[in-house]
Design an enzyme around this catalytic site. Structure first.
Site, mmCIF file in Angstrom:
data_model
loop_
_atom_site.group_PDB
_atom_site.id
_atom_site.type_symbol
_atom_site.label_atom_id
_atom_site.label_comp_id
_atom_site.label_asym_id
_atom_site.label_seq_id
_atom_site.Cartn_x
_atom_site.Cartn_y
_atom_site.Cartn_z
ATOM 1 N N GLU A 412 47.013 39.951 26.677
ATOM 2 C CA GLU A 412 47.856 40.983 27.297
ATOM 3 C C GLU A 412 48.860 41.579 26.313
ATOM 4 O O GLU A 412 50.063 41.495 26.502
ATOM 5 C CB GLU A 412 48.610 40.398 28.500
ATOM 6 C CG GLU A 412 47.701 40.044 29.674
ATOM 7 C CD GLU A 412 47.295 41.245 30.516
ATOM 8 O OE1 GLU A 412 47.577 42.382 30.109
ATOM 9 O OE2 GLU A 412 46.681 41.022 31.569
ATOM 10 N N GLU A 482 39.623 35.182 32.425
ATOM 11 C CA GLU A 482 40.412 34.587 33.509
ATOM 12 C C GLU A 482 39.773 35.028 34.814
ATOM 13 O O GLU A 482 39.442 36.198 34.986
ATOM 14 C CB GLU A 482 41.871 35.077 33.489
ATOM 15 C CG GLU A 482 42.636 34.635 32.259
ATOM 16 C CD GLU A 482 44.075 35.163 32.191
ATOM 17 O OE1 GLU A 482 44.647 35.511 33.242
ATOM 18 O OE2 GLU A 482 44.601 35.243 31.075
HETATM 19 C C1 IPT Z 1 47.116 37.245 33.623
HETATM 20 C C2 IPT Z 1 47.676 36.606 32.385
HETATM 21 O O1 IPT Z 1 46.812 36.781 31.291
HETATM 22 C C3 IPT Z 1 47.942 35.158 32.545
HETATM 23 O O2 IPT Z 1 48.742 34.730 31.479
HETATM 24 C C4 IPT Z 1 48.598 34.883 33.843
HETATM 25 O O3 IPT Z 1 49.815 35.550 33.896
HETATM 26 C C5 IPT Z 1 47.731 35.370 34.937
HETATM 27 O O4 IPT Z 1 47.535 36.732 34.815
HETATM 28 C C6 IPT Z 1 48.345 35.158 36.298
HETATM 29 O O5 IPT Z 1 48.739 33.872 36.538
HETATM 30 S S1 IPT Z 1 47.676 38.907 33.562
HETATM 31 C C7 IPT Z 1 47.529 39.629 35.154
HETATM 32 C C8 IPT Z 1 48.305 40.919 35.164
HETATM 33 C C9 IPT Z 1 46.139 39.925 35.521
#
Ligand code: IPT
Length: 949
Positions: A412, A482
């Site tokens: 990010e 993720e």
């Molecule tokens: C995404 C991040 O990469 C991760 O660090 C964490 O914040 C996660 O979300 C949520 O828990 S960023 C999100 C805007 C998709």
């Protein structure tokens, strides 16, 4: 006059005085001295409140506090942690930081061991300091650095004395580096990884690079160890003895996460011997796929932040090992080191026990999204040296780990030239691995198209190649770096993702977000989260979104994930008496597993044995004949086949279950109650068989000797983090709509109590104030004299545009502790998190039925319950039901912010649900798939109650 005294703090450069980055290793023979332990400590409110006098030998630090190194001072009673997700907890004006800049002076006086060699040099190594350090040794300023989760070394030989060395380290919480470290986690300043003094004999190894590839066609490994100090490389088991820089090709067993074969070797230079653990493997982008040793891999991964509920990111070796063992035992095969390089010992464990690794640079500038990414450091040449320094420190430190397949530029951080520069540098230094970065949809710098939290349908489109995109991206494999946001109850929908991943070659799996809740052990709350330390800005319990609770107990999400990603597919077909076994691994055959079969009647095992299964190659499947089931009787018969470890392994004992399949053989017979008893109406009571009712309200008051209170329709659940959804979500967030509609405050209007014929019928309408929608609800009671049957009929009225949270009944029991049931278990399950619910006979206390989500919310339902016994009652379902029991009401659960808010009352509240709405992943992703929504539609369901004993 300038007030910017500590200029280096706001300097975008990575530091000064440090040695070039190099491989991280432990020498066999060179001396080393750990400087971990108790250090003197003084906290100042600003970067320059104190001068550097403390660094001078002879300084009297007698009045100072003590802190443990490695550690974070804010977790040791000095100041407080701060949690923000992506917002910087200070004004965004790069590279400037606030004047209020907590600064910890750390002081340690040490002697060299008596046998410390007098010759050669010495290196002082810091493995991790957040966020900016200035270092003095014996009064000499030796430099400073930024890059919190990266090693930094100084040459210090000339400054050391045999006794009374004074090491002074000034650590600033905020620095220019903080702008590059905006990961979603606690801000935790301190010297949080090891501090070590390393003797460097004359002629010692400095940096070296193990190149160990595997040719899957010939079965040969090629080893070449480049070392900037020449020497010899020996690998006894391979008969290898070659000069550094010289390649040698020999037949080897390859390294994979499934078969992590490591060969012990030695790199010997004139002055030092360094142990090597060599894994031969080749990673390549071929045919649009990530291939290891010639085969595509499927990542069944997790994102791992470093976390310990008392020590923060200062992890000890046992905790790291516990993480790897827990991952292996839950079928996880890959880790993304979100969002920084972990302690190097963690990667050694991944090499040893077998996990694929995406190693991520310590880089995130997410907070710049708040101003449309203006001034983003990754697109500003002034910051590029700092970015390149971070890339180099990551790659140089970790390049000798076979587990690392992919370098990730960071997380990010938007897009920009700095990222391209990092990627180019990495490719130039290490062409043997792939490059990942999620934040650039064009994939210009990467070898894999990576996304986060894409919905099922989109992932499927990408799998089919229908996702559009520019030229380069179209040719790349896809991963979800993720997905499955494991915040609170959930994530839902993992099985549906896995089915899609397994259906399309281009999809190479994903990494669930995330491994562990970052709750902080806290006397007030059990576990604390954002806001609990009075932070000015914070993001609440968004920091608790892991598959493990903060104390590393597996959450139901991990149990579900383990089931969904099993390495062996087991699909029973009761009728044909066979079971289909699929080897879902990428490299190993099935010989590591033994198989067993069993038959259960009404949940009790009646026959079992070993099941011979051929050692299928990866991807192969076979139909395996089962012994015939027991003769059909009145009971419900099911078959079970399990795959277990055939022998002890480095990560799990013989008999450890890796996969199972449960399948129906004969169906369950629904309970039937002949309506032979008739309701008897007295002055204040109506009785029917074993039951008593209030004659005026029709409310059930007792079944036999068991008092029952408040039995009525219930549609509310204490909304989960996934029901509530994230504030930025544009999709429908049902948790909010439910509350807006008033489903948490339904009113029950009594329309009729009819004791006629063989039934007592109670007619009601259940609806929230201010709304016209409602649920016409009829309770119909019958009995055969001994047992009591309740049939609930629900007809929605009005225009229901939202699903229901749940649909069922709830009631209170005054004395209940143990619960027995036949149904899904042992843990909780919801419509889209039910893969791991194994139908069987289970027992629990009411307390143990609760799942301790750090922020309390709906939890603890058991799926497919045929019958349950609690508080002197037996309940049978027609059809099966969802069972929940707790010592507080749903309203109490809904209002709680911490586990410490939940205080047991005298009543145990039982919910018997006909339906539950799905869970989904909307706390940071898509909500439940449409098929898991609990639509408001006409429904009828029954329960049969009988008093026990
Ligand atoms: C995404 C991040 O990469 C991760 O660090 C964490 O914040 C996660 O979300 C949520 O828990 S960023 C999100 C805007 C998709």
């Amino acid at each position: 006059m300038s007030f910017r005294t500590a200029d280096y703090v706001e300097d975008v450069s990575p530091g000064s005085g440090t040695l070039p980055p190099r491989a991280w290793y432990a020498s066999s023979d060179a001396a080393s001295l750990s400087l971990n332990g108790s250090w003197h400590f003084r906290l100042s409110p600003t970067a320059d409140a104190e001068d550097a006098a403390f660094a001078e030998p002879g300084y009297d630090s007698g009045g100072w506090a003590e802190v443990s190194v490695p550690g974070h001072w804010v977790l040791q009673g000095h100041g407080s942690p701060i949690y923000t997700n992506h917002r910087y907890p200070f004004p965004v004006d790069p590279p400037r930081v606030p004047t209020e800049n907590p600064t910890g002076d750390h002081l340690r006086v040490f002697d060299l061991p008596a046998d410390w060699p007098a010759d050669g040099g010495c290196v002082l190594r810091f493995d991790g300091v957040e966020s900016c350090a200035r270092v003095w040794l014996n009064g000499t300023d030796i430099g400073g650095f930024k890059g919190s989760r990266l090693p930094h070394e100084f040459a210090v030989g000339q400054l050391l004395r045999p006794r009374g060395n004074v090491l002074a380290v000034r650590v600033h919480q905020w620095s220019a580096g903080s702008y590059l470290e905006d990961q979603d986690q606690w801000w935790l300043p301190g010297i949080f990884r090891d501090v070590t003094l390393l003797h460097r004999p004359a002629g010692a190894v400095r940096d070296f690079f193990v190149h160990a590839s595997y040719d899957h066609v010939s079965g040969a490994g090629t080893l070449r160890v480049d070392s900037d100090v020449p020497g010899r490389v020996t690998v006894p088991d391979l008969g290898v003895d070659v000069a550094t820089g010289e390649p040698v090709t020999v037949p080897v067993e390859p390294w994979t996460a499934e078969t992590p074969t490591l060969y012990d070797g030695v790199l010997a230079t004139e002055g030092e011997r360094v142990p090597l653990r060599i894994g031969f493997r080749t990673v390549a982008l071929a045919d649009g796929l990530i291939k290891v040793n010639g085969r595509p891999v499927l990542f069944k991964g997790v994102n791992r932040h470093e976390w310990h509920p008392r020590r923060g990111r200062a992890l000890d070796r046992e905790t790291m090992r516990a993480d790897v063992l827990l991952m292996k035992r839950h079928n996880i095969n890959a880790v993304r080191t979100s969002h920084y390089p972990p302690h190097p010992a963690f990667l050694s464990l991944c090499d040893e026990l077998g996990l694929w690794v995406i190693d991520e640079c310590d880089l995130e500038t997410h907070g710049f999204t708040e101003q449309g990414w203006r001034d983003n450091p990754v697109d500003d040449d002034r910051w590029t040296p700092a970015l390149l320094d971070r890339a180099a420190r990551t790659v140089e430190r970790d390049k000798n780990h076979p587990s690392v397949l992919i370098w990730s530029l960071g997380n990010e951080a938007g897009t920009g030239r700095g990222l391209t520069a990092m990627a180019e540098w990495i490719r130039g230094r290490d062409s043997s691995r792939l490059v990942h970065y999620e934040g650039d949809l064009t994939c210009r710098d990467t070898d894999v198209y990576s996304r986060m939290y894409a919905a099922h349908a989109e992932v499927e489109r990408i799998g089919r190649g229908l996702d559009g995109g520019t030229g380069r991206r179209r040719r790349l494999p896809f991963i979800q770096c993720e997905y499955g946001h494991a915040m609170g109850n959930g994530p839902g929908g993992l099985a549906d993702y896995q089915r899609i991943f397994e259906s399309y070659e281009r999809l190479q799996g994903g990494f669930v977000w995330e491994w562990i809740d970052h709750g902080i052990e806290d006397e007030r709350y059990g576990f604390a989260y954002g806001g609990d330390f009075g932070e000015e800005l914070h993001d609440g319990n968004f920091v608790c979104d892991g598959l493990l609770f903060p104390d590393r107990r597996p959450s139901p999400g991990l149990i579900e994930y383990k089931k969904v990603i099993e390495p062996v597919g087991i699909d029973g077909d009761g009728a044909g008496g066979t079971v289909r076994i699929v080897n879902k691994q990428d490299f190993a055959d099935l010989s590591a597993f033994a198989f067993t079969w069993a038959y259960q009647v009404d949940g009790e095992t009646v026959e079992s044995g070993d099941l011979p299964v051929p050692a299928l190659a990866p991807g192969e499947s076979a139909e395996v004949k089962l012994p015939p089931p027991p003769p059909a009787g009145p009971g419900e018969t099911q078959g079970t086949v399990r795959a277990v470890l055939a022998a002890d392994t480095a990560w799990g004992p013989r008999g450890h279950v890796v996969a199972w399949g449960r399948f129906p053989v004969t169906a369950r017979q629904m309970p039937s109650v002949a309506a032979t008893a008739r309701p008897v109406t007295g002055e204040r009571r109506i009785t029917l068989g074993p039951a008593a009712f209030d004659a005026r309200t029709g409310a059930l008051t007792a079944i036999g000797a068991v008092p029952v209170t408040g039995l009525r329709l219930d549609v509310w659940r204490a909304t989960t983090d996934n029901d509530d959804g994230a504030a930025w979500q544009t999709d429908t967030r049902y948790g909010l709509l439910w509350r807006r509609l008033g489903l948490h405050r339904m009113r029950h209007r009594l329309d009729a109590v009819e004791a006629e014929g063989d039934a007592l019928t109670v007619r009601t309408r259940v609806a929230p104030a201010a709304r016209e929608v409602g649920l016409a609800t009829v309770y119909r009671w019958t009995s055969d004299g001994g047992r009591l049957r309740l049939t609930v009929s629900v007809s929605p009225e009005g225009d229901w545009t939202v699903p229901l949270p749940r649909l069922g009944i709830r009631f209170g029991l005054s004395a209940a502790d143990r619960v027995r049931w036949f149904g899904g278990g042992p843990g909780e399950a919801y419509p889209d998190t039910r893969s791991a619910a194994l139908p069987g006979r289970w027992e629990s206390t009411v307390d143990d039925l609760q799942t301790p989500y750090v922020r309390p919310q709906e939890n603890g339902a058991r799926a497919d319950v045929r019958w349950a016994e609690i508080g002197g009652l037996r309940v049978e379902g027609d059809p099966e039901f969802w069972f929940t029991a707790r010592r507080w009401t749903t309203e109490h659960l809904d209002a709680a912010a911490h586990l410490s808010d939940l205080t047991p009352g005298d009543t145990v509240w039982v919910n018997l649900d006909h339906g539950q709405h799905g869970i989904g992943s909307q706390s940071c992703g898509p909500g439940p798939l449409p098929r898991y929504r609990l639509r408001a539609e006409p429904a009828e369901f029954s329960f049969v109650f009988s008093p026990l004993g």
